[in-house]
Design an enzyme around this catalytic site. Structure first.
Site, PDB file in Angstrom:
ATOM      1  N   GLY A 210      48.087  38.214  36.016  1.00 49.19           N
ATOM      2  CA  GLY A 210      47.444  39.512  36.154  1.00 49.19           C
ATOM      3  C   GLY A 210      46.525  39.650  37.349  1.00 49.19           C
ATOM      4  O   GLY A 210      46.020  40.748  37.620  1.00 49.19           O
ATOM      5  N   LYS A 211      46.304  38.581  38.106  1.00 53.20           N
ATOM      6  CA  LYS A 211      45.419  38.660  39.267  1.00 53.20           C
ATOM      7  C   LYS A 211      46.080  39.444  40.400  1.00 53.20           C
ATOM      8  O   LYS A 211      47.292  39.642  40.429  1.00 53.20           O
ATOM      9  CB  LYS A 211      45.067  37.257  39.771  1.00 53.20           C
ATOM     10  CG  LYS A 211      44.483  36.324  38.729  1.00 53.20           C
ATOM     11  CD  LYS A 211      43.187  36.843  38.124  1.00 53.20           C
ATOM     12  CE  LYS A 211      42.576  35.793  37.197  1.00 53.20           C
ATOM     13  NZ  LYS A 211      41.376  36.284  36.521  1.00 53.20           N
ATOM     14  N   ASN A 212      45.255  39.862  41.373  1.00 54.28           N
ATOM     15  CA  ASN A 212      45.808  40.580  42.524  1.00 54.28           C
ATOM     16  C   ASN A 212      46.860  39.746  43.243  1.00 54.28           C
ATOM     17  O   ASN A 212      47.850  40.275  43.743  1.00 54.28           O
ATOM     18  CB  ASN A 212      44.694  40.968  43.493  1.00 54.28           C
ATOM     19  CG  ASN A 212      43.763  42.020  42.918  1.00 54.28           C
ATOM     20  OD1 ASN A 212      43.578  42.097  41.709  1.00 54.28           O
ATOM     21  ND2 ASN A 212      43.182  42.830  43.777  1.00 54.28           N
TER      22      ASN A 212
END
Length: 365
Positions: free
Chosen positions: A185-187
């Site tokens: 879910g991180k950038n």
């Protein structure tokens, strides 16, 4: 119309053929650990951050743990951490046997308040961990100045800060070392767990490289009681592909955030504050509402998915009962936990989806 809190589909659709081709290539190469993909990603990500060294590892928690181990922080030591962050920041300190010492955040930025740090420093203090929460850089100039005065290490928890800028310098190059998470879910997210340490400290980089591979500086030669925390070839190859697009994806997030900030108009909602010195990457777009739970229920009924980062302050979690910090002793962290709510924010959001979020927020009474 239902709007999810997060959606990987637009991003992954764009790079699907690249991802599948790369997986097929590695699958047939039959080399899955400590190979050329990891080496190349480490070089590319270090360059992206503007730093000299990058060492891949298993996840963001491991990255922080390895930095602390690398600096010989251990039982009897103390490490300053924000009272308002994900628990992994504190867990890394606990894992090396040290004590996390919580410092309250600035209520405007939600990041650690540098003006409150100095009073928590004593002879046991060895480091300050500054978290770039939600993708907004912490106030690193003040933090580094305090650390220099007392001879402390500065560790960035940049699990949410991939590509964020502080006074023109990217996160990962603002302290002695930085821990990154590449949780999906991180950038910049892998397709599984992954992490990295970034630093300009050559001695630390060499030590962490060994610590993360069973304490081995070469095969079957172990100089430390290390751990197994390695970035694998498949995840490294996926991250290399995604890294090429990260700035564009971050730009889109900034565009969404700009619209939210400029067009949301509801006196019951407190919008994010952007510091003059920072260019956030909006991993999370968090607002505050006194009646947060009512607001969340209202949005859910109107098809807008949200989440809370984070609903229980760390000092009130059962895991940290041993610190004996009572409810009310860290009131700002508690207030944020009671009021914070994260709105939909992802690359590929369409104008009609952004408009709907804004309209529903503005219509809440």
């Amino acid at each position: 119309m239902k709007i999810p809190f997060n959606n990987f589909e637009p991003m992954h659709h764009e790079i699907e053929s690249e991802i599948l081709d790369k997986f097929n290539e590695i699958y047939h190469k039959n080399w899955y650990i400590n190979g050329t993909e990891v080496e190349q990603f480490e070089t590319e990500f270090a360059n992206y951050c503007g730093a000299k060294y990058c060492i891949g590892c298993g996840n963001g928690l491991d990255a922080l743990y390895l930095i602390l181990r690398g600096y010989d922080i251990q039982s009897g030591d103390e490490v300053i951490v924000p009272s308002n962050t994900y628990i992994a920041t504190a867990l890394a300190v606990s894992y090396v046997g040290a004590k996390p010492v919580f410092v309250e955040p600035d209520i405007k930025t939600y990041n650690i308040n540098p003006d409150l740090v100095e009073k928590k420093i004593n002879d046991k203090t060895k480091a300050i961990i500054a978290v770039h929460l939600y993708g907004q850089p912490a106030e690193m100039t003040k933090i580094n100045r305090i650390a220099k005065k007392y001879g402390l290490k500065v560790i960035e928890d940049s699990a949410q800060g991939h590509g964020a800028n502080y006074k023109g310098t990217r996160t990962g190059n603002l302290g002695d070392a930085a821990g990154f998470s590449f949780y999906p879910g991180k950038n910049l997210g892998a397709l599984g767990d992954a992490g990295a340490v970034v630093t300009n400290d050559q001695a630390l980089a060499v030590k962490i490289k060994a610590l993360s591979n069973y304490g081995s500086d070469r095969k079957y030669h172990h100089i430390y009681k290390g751990v197994n925390s390695r970035l694998d070839e498949i995840q490294a190859s996926f991250l290399r592909i995604k890294l090429k697009h990260l700035d564009r994806w971050n730009h889109h997030r900034r565009t969404i955030a700009e619209r939210y900030i400029n067009q949301m108009d509801n006196e019951k909602i407190i919008k994010p504050f952007i510091s003059d010195f920072s260019e956030p990457v909006w991993h999370i777009f968090a607002v505050r509402a006194k009646k947060r739970n009512d607001f969340q229920s209202y949005l859910e009924k109107n098809g807008i998915e949200t989440t809370i980062h984070y609903p229980i302050a760390m000092h009130l979690q059962d895991a940290y009962k041993d610190l004996n910090i009572k409810k009310g002793q860290l009131p700002i962290a508690e207030q944020i936990a009671d009021e914070i709510i994260s709105l939909p924010m992802w690359y590929g959001m369409k104008d009609k989806e952004i408009n709907d979020v804004i309209e529903k927020v503005n219509a809440w009474k």
